[in-house]
Design a protein around this motif. Structure first.
Motif, PDB file in Angstrom:
ATOM      1  N   ILE A 159       0.873  -1.174   0.000  1.00 51.15           N
ATOM      2  CA  ILE A 159       0.000   0.000   0.000  1.00 51.15           C
ATOM      3  C   ILE A 159       0.909   1.221   0.000  1.00 51.15           C
ATOM      4  CG2 ILE A 159      -1.877   1.191   1.196  1.00 51.15           C
ATOM      5  CD1 ILE A 159      -2.489  -1.502   2.565  1.00 51.15           C
ATOM      6  N   ASP A 160       1.096   1.818  -1.164  1.00 50.02           N
ATOM      7  CA  ASP A 160       2.145   2.833  -1.294  1.00 50.02           C
ATOM      8  C   ASP A 160       1.907   3.692  -2.523  1.00 50.02           C
ATOM      9  OD1 ASP A 160       4.486   4.278  -1.053  1.00 50.02           O
ATOM     10  OD2 ASP A 160       5.766   2.530  -0.815  1.00 50.02           O
ATOM     11  N   ALA A 161       2.403   4.905  -2.475  1.00 52.51           N
ATOM     12  CA  ALA A 161       2.355   5.790  -3.638  1.00 52.51           C
ATOM     13  C   ALA A 161       3.438   5.444  -4.648  1.00 52.51           C
ATOM     14  CB  ALA A 161       2.508   7.241  -3.194  1.00 52.51           C
ATOM     15  N   HIS A 162       4.437   4.673  -4.201  1.00 58.85           N
ATOM     16  CA  HIS A 162       5.567   4.317  -5.051  1.00 58.85           C
ATOM     17  C   HIS A 162       5.620   2.805  -5.254  1.00 58.85           C
ATOM     18  CE1 HIS A 162       6.606   7.979  -2.750  1.00 58.85           C
ATOM     19  NE2 HIS A 162       7.143   8.397  -3.893  1.00 58.85           N
ATOM     20  N   ALA A 163       6.120   2.394  -6.411  1.00 56.29           N
ATOM     21  CA  ALA A 163       6.199   0.964  -6.721  1.00 56.29           C
ATOM     22  C   ALA A 163       7.439   0.319  -6.129  1.00 56.29           C
ATOM     23  CB  ALA A 163       6.194   0.763  -8.241  1.00 56.29           C
ATOM     24  N   ASP A 164       8.493   1.105  -5.903  1.00 53.90           N
ATOM     25  CA  ASP A 164       9.768   0.581  -5.388  1.00 53.90           C
ATOM     26  C   ASP A 164      10.298  -0.568  -6.243  1.00 53.90           C
ATOM     27  OD1 ASP A 164       9.787   2.457  -3.365  1.00 53.90           O
ATOM     28  OD2 ASP A 164       8.751   1.167  -1.951  1.00 53.90           O
ATOM     29  N   LEU A 165      10.240  -0.342  -7.551  1.00 50.77           N
ATOM     30  CA  LEU A 165      10.722  -1.330  -8.534  1.00 50.77           C
ATOM     31  C   LEU A 165      11.900  -0.772  -9.334  1.00 50.77           C
ATOM     32  CD1 LEU A 165       7.289  -2.673  -9.866  1.00 50.77           C
ATOM     33  CD2 LEU A 165       9.014  -4.013  -8.639  1.00 50.77           C
ATOM     34  N   ARG A 166      12.672   0.106  -8.735  1.00 51.67           N
ATOM     35  CA  ARG A 166      13.793   0.713  -9.447  1.00 51.67           C
ATOM     36  C   ARG A 166      14.872  -0.324  -9.762  1.00 51.67           C
ATOM     37  NH1 ARG A 166      13.851   6.175  -9.871  1.00 51.67           N
ATOM     38  NH2 ARG A 166      12.344   7.334  -8.600  1.00 51.67           N
ATOM     39  N   ASP A 167      15.741   0.054 -10.663  1.00 51.42           N
ATOM     40  CA  ASP A 167      16.784  -0.837 -11.164  1.00 51.42           C
ATOM     41  C   ASP A 167      17.714  -1.279 -10.036  1.00 51.42           C
ATOM     42  OD1 ASP A 167      18.702  -2.193 -12.592  1.00 51.42           O
ATOM     43  OD2 ASP A 167      19.106  -0.568 -14.014  1.00 51.42           O
TER      44      ASP A 167
ATOM     45  N   SER B  83      15.930   2.184  -0.713  1.00 50.52           N
ATOM     46  CA  SER B  83      14.512   1.978  -0.414  1.00 50.52           C
ATOM     47  C   SER B  83      13.641   1.943  -1.658  1.00 50.52           C
ATOM     48  CB  SER B  83      14.003   3.087   0.521  1.00 50.52           C
ATOM     49  OG  SER B  83      14.013   4.344  -0.136  1.00 50.52           O
ATOM     50  N   GLY B  84      14.188   2.319  -2.801  1.00 46.98           N
ATOM     51  CA  GLY B  84      13.400   2.349  -4.022  1.00 46.98           C
ATOM     52  C   GLY B  84      13.408   1.077  -4.834  1.00 46.98           C
ATOM     53  N   ASN B  85      14.176   0.065  -4.403  1.00 52.61           N
ATOM     54  CA  ASN B  85      14.210  -1.173  -5.191  1.00 52.61           C
ATOM     55  C   ASN B  85      14.078  -2.432  -4.330  1.00 52.61           C
ATOM     56  OD1 ASN B  85      16.799  -1.390  -4.081  1.00 52.61           O
ATOM     57  ND2 ASN B  85      17.848  -0.797  -5.977  1.00 52.61           N
ATOM     58  N   GLY B  86      13.364  -2.304  -3.232  1.00 56.00           N
ATOM     59  CA  GLY B  86      13.155  -3.471  -2.366  1.00 56.00           C
ATOM     60  C   GLY B  86      12.386  -4.585  -3.060  1.00 56.00           C
ATOM     61  N   PHE B  87      11.370  -4.230  -3.843  1.00 57.01           N
ATOM     62  CA  PHE B  87      10.535  -5.253  -4.467  1.00 57.01           C
ATOM     63  C   PHE B  87      11.148  -5.777  -5.764  1.00 57.01           C
ATOM     64  CE2 PHE B  87       7.690  -2.848  -1.731  1.00 57.01           C
ATOM     65  CZ  PHE B  87       7.149  -3.882  -0.977  1.00 57.01           C
TER      66      PHE B  87
ATOM     67  N   ASN C 100       1.736  10.370 -10.714  1.00 58.83           N
ATOM     68  CA  ASN C 100       2.765  11.418 -10.744  1.00 58.83           C
ATOM     69  C   ASN C 100       4.131  10.912 -10.278  1.00 58.83           C
ATOM     70  OD1 ASN C 100       0.983  13.325 -11.677  1.00 58.83           O
ATOM     71  ND2 ASN C 100       0.501  14.145  -9.656  1.00 58.83           N
ATOM     72  N   TYR C 101       4.169   9.744  -9.623  1.00 59.12           N
ATOM     73  CA  TYR C 101       5.425   9.198  -9.125  1.00 59.12           C
ATOM     74  C   TYR C 101       5.933   8.047  -9.986  1.00 59.12           C
ATOM     75  CZ  TYR C 101       4.285  11.762  -4.834  1.00 59.12           C
ATOM     76  OH  TYR C 101       3.976  12.736  -3.920  1.00 59.12           O
ATOM     77  N   VAL C 102       5.304   7.837 -11.142  1.00 63.17           N
ATOM     78  CA  VAL C 102       5.658   6.726 -12.018  1.00 63.17           C
ATOM     79  C   VAL C 102       6.576   7.231 -13.132  1.00 63.17           C
ATOM     80  CG1 VAL C 102       4.722   5.094 -13.700  1.00 63.17           C
ATOM     81  CG2 VAL C 102       3.551   5.444 -11.517  1.00 63.17           C
ATOM     82  N   ASN C 103       7.739   6.587 -13.270  1.00 63.95           N
ATOM     83  CA  ASN C 103       8.635   7.022 -14.338  1.00 63.95           C
ATOM     84  C   ASN C 103       8.141   6.523 -15.699  1.00 63.95           C
ATOM     85  OD1 ASN C 103       9.665   4.349 -14.887  1.00 63.95           O
ATOM     86  ND2 ASN C 103      11.039   4.554 -13.127  1.00 63.95           N
ATOM     87  N   GLN C 104       8.786   6.962 -16.750  1.00 65.63           N
ATOM     88  CA  GLN C 104       8.297   6.736 -18.111  1.00 65.63           C
ATOM     89  C   GLN C 104       8.175   5.264 -18.475  1.00 65.63           C
ATOM     90  OE1 GLN C 104      10.667   8.713 -21.045  1.00 65.63           O
ATOM     91  NE2 GLN C 104       9.255   8.319 -22.728  1.00 65.63           N
ATOM     92  N   ASN C 105       9.067   4.432 -17.957  1.00 67.67           N
ATOM     93  CA  ASN C 105       9.113   3.028 -18.366  1.00 67.67           C
ATOM     94  C   ASN C 105       8.301   2.088 -17.477  1.00 67.67           C
ATOM     95  OD1 ASN C 105      10.961   3.658 -20.481  1.00 67.67           O
ATOM     96  ND2 ASN C 105      12.656   3.629 -19.007  1.00 67.67           N
ATOM     97  N   LEU C 106       7.902   2.572 -16.294  1.00 67.75           N
ATOM     98  CA  LEU C 106       7.260   1.671 -15.334  1.00 67.75           C
ATOM     99  C   LEU C 106       5.919   1.104 -15.799  1.00 67.75           C
ATOM    100  CD1 LEU C 106       7.545   0.320 -12.588  1.00 67.75           C
ATOM    101  CD2 LEU C 106       6.430   2.314 -11.559  1.00 67.75           C
ATOM    102  N   PRO C 107       5.029   1.881 -16.428  1.00 69.11           N
ATOM    103  CA  PRO C 107       3.746   1.298 -16.850  1.00 69.11           C
ATOM    104  C   PRO C 107       3.908   0.113 -17.800  1.00 69.11           C
ATOM    105  CG  PRO C 107       3.611   3.679 -16.894  1.00 69.11           C
ATOM    106  CD  PRO C 107       5.054   3.341 -16.648  1.00 69.11           C
ATOM    107  N   ASP C 108       4.845   0.208 -18.746  1.00 66.96           N
ATOM    108  CA  ASP C 108       5.087  -0.909 -19.656  1.00 66.96           C
ATOM    109  C   ASP C 108       5.679  -2.103 -18.923  1.00 66.96           C
ATOM    110  OD1 ASP C 108       4.077   0.405 -21.839  1.00 66.96           O
ATOM    111  OD2 ASP C 108       6.032   1.114 -22.559  1.00 66.96           O
TER     112      ASP C 108
ATOM    113  N   LYS D 258       0.716  -6.273 -10.484  1.00 71.70           N
ATOM    114  CA  LYS D 258      -0.544  -5.592 -10.766  1.00 71.70           C
ATOM    115  C   LYS D 258      -0.594  -4.316  -9.935  1.00 71.70           C
ATOM    116  CE  LYS D 258      -4.913  -4.904 -11.935  1.00 71.70           C
ATOM    117  NZ  LYS D 258      -5.329  -4.516 -13.296  1.00 71.70           N
ATOM    118  N   ALA D 259      -0.952  -3.198 -10.584  1.00 68.04           N
ATOM    119  CA  ALA D 259      -1.038  -1.923  -9.885  1.00 68.04           C
ATOM    120  C   ALA D 259      -2.456  -1.384  -9.918  1.00 68.04           C
ATOM    121  CB  ALA D 259      -0.079  -0.910 -10.513  1.00 68.04           C
TER     122      ALA D 259
END
Length: 280
Positions: A174-182, A189-193, A213-221, A230-231
């Motif tokens: 439950i978060d505003a951020h996906a924390d799926l960074r490279d 803290s941005g790439n735990g998942f 607004n917190y999603v970078n350009q490549n994250l939706p794809d 699933k988001a």
């Protein structure tokens, strides 16, 4: 040195504000007591023998947040949340005997506080956290973890997976951020998942309340092309539970954070138990 502090009854008693005619959760919680263990040792069987179903653990650190260029402060949530929890009323809905307060991690600041040094330290924190979580889960208990950044999701997921026999686990964040960074950026803290996914411990990952607004350009794809992710966006449906802090490094203070987190804990426990209005 980094370590894990196991709480004694004395540690708990210091946090309870006793009042005549009232019983607090802290007067009924369990502690870890193993007379045959060496100092600092956590035995799975001793945990298993405890009547408590939930094991409370603190990670008072914000190194992972700072390693992600965030504002320090997440290390302050543990003490305030624990004190608030222990001073809630013991009653038929929640007596306190459901909980074992195990302790908290004591994590030293790295000598190298550069971005690279902080991210290197997060790897050390990963290695410190997951074995404790692994033992809690292997003992058949449910860990409740307070504090730290979302970097700690990776070792918590790893410890839960290993402790449950190597099964991949499913997570709702439950978060505003996906924390799926490279992961190649280094741990923070941005790439735990993404770390948990890449390590093979995480199966289905659901993000509830993700902000567009917190999603970078490549994250939706990336999400659309990964059947395990699933988001549900903030703009569709919204409940926001994110990193908590009592005192921020920029001077902001909110003493209600601890009580709010404590409410989340009690609600989490109650929802998994039969509802009752009074003892038979």
């Amino acid at each position: 040195m980094d370590s894990f502090k196991i709480y004694t009854q004395g540690d708990i008693d210091l946090l309870i504000n006793e009042r005549a005619g009232e019983e607090k959760l802290g007067q009924h919680v369990y502690i870890y007591d193993c007379p045959t263990c060496t100092e600092g040792e956590i035995a799975i069987q001793t945990l298993r023998d405890s009547p408590a179903r939930y094991v409370l653990v603190g990670i008072p650190e914000d190194i992972g947040v700072r390693a992600n260029l965030g504002i320090a402060g997440a290390k302050t949530a543990w003490n305030s949340a624990l004190k608030a929890l222990l001073n809630m009323q013991s009653n038929p809905f929640l007596s306190g005997e459901e909980i074992l307060v195990l302790g908290h991690f004591e994590i030293e600041e790295p000598i190298d506080t550069s971005l690279q040094g902080l991210r290197k330290k997060v790897n050390t924190i990963d290695a410190l956290v997951y074995p404790i979580i692994q033992k809690i889960v292997a003992a058949g208990k449910i860990p409740i973890v307070i504090g730290g950044g979302h970097n700690n999701a990776a070792p918590i997921i790893a410890g839960t997976s290993i402790g449950s026999g190597g099964h991949k686990i499913n997570v709702v964040n439950i978060d505003a951020h996906a924390d799926l960074r490279d992961r190649a950026e280094g741990r923070h803290s941005g790439n735990g998942f993404s770390t948990a996914l890449g390590s093979g411990y995480l199966n289905q990952y659901k993000i509830f309340g993700l902000h567009q607004n917190y999603v970078n350009q490549n994250l939706p794809d990336y999400i659309a092309n990964n059947q395990n992710i699933k988001a549900i966006y903030f703009e569709d449906s919204y409940l926001h539970i994110c990193e908590g802090a009592t005192e921020m490094a920029d001077g902001r203070i909110d003493m209600t954070t601890g009580k709010t987190i404590a409410y989340f804990i009690t609600d989490f426990i109650k929802v998994l138990q039969p509802h009752t209005s009074q003892k038979p």
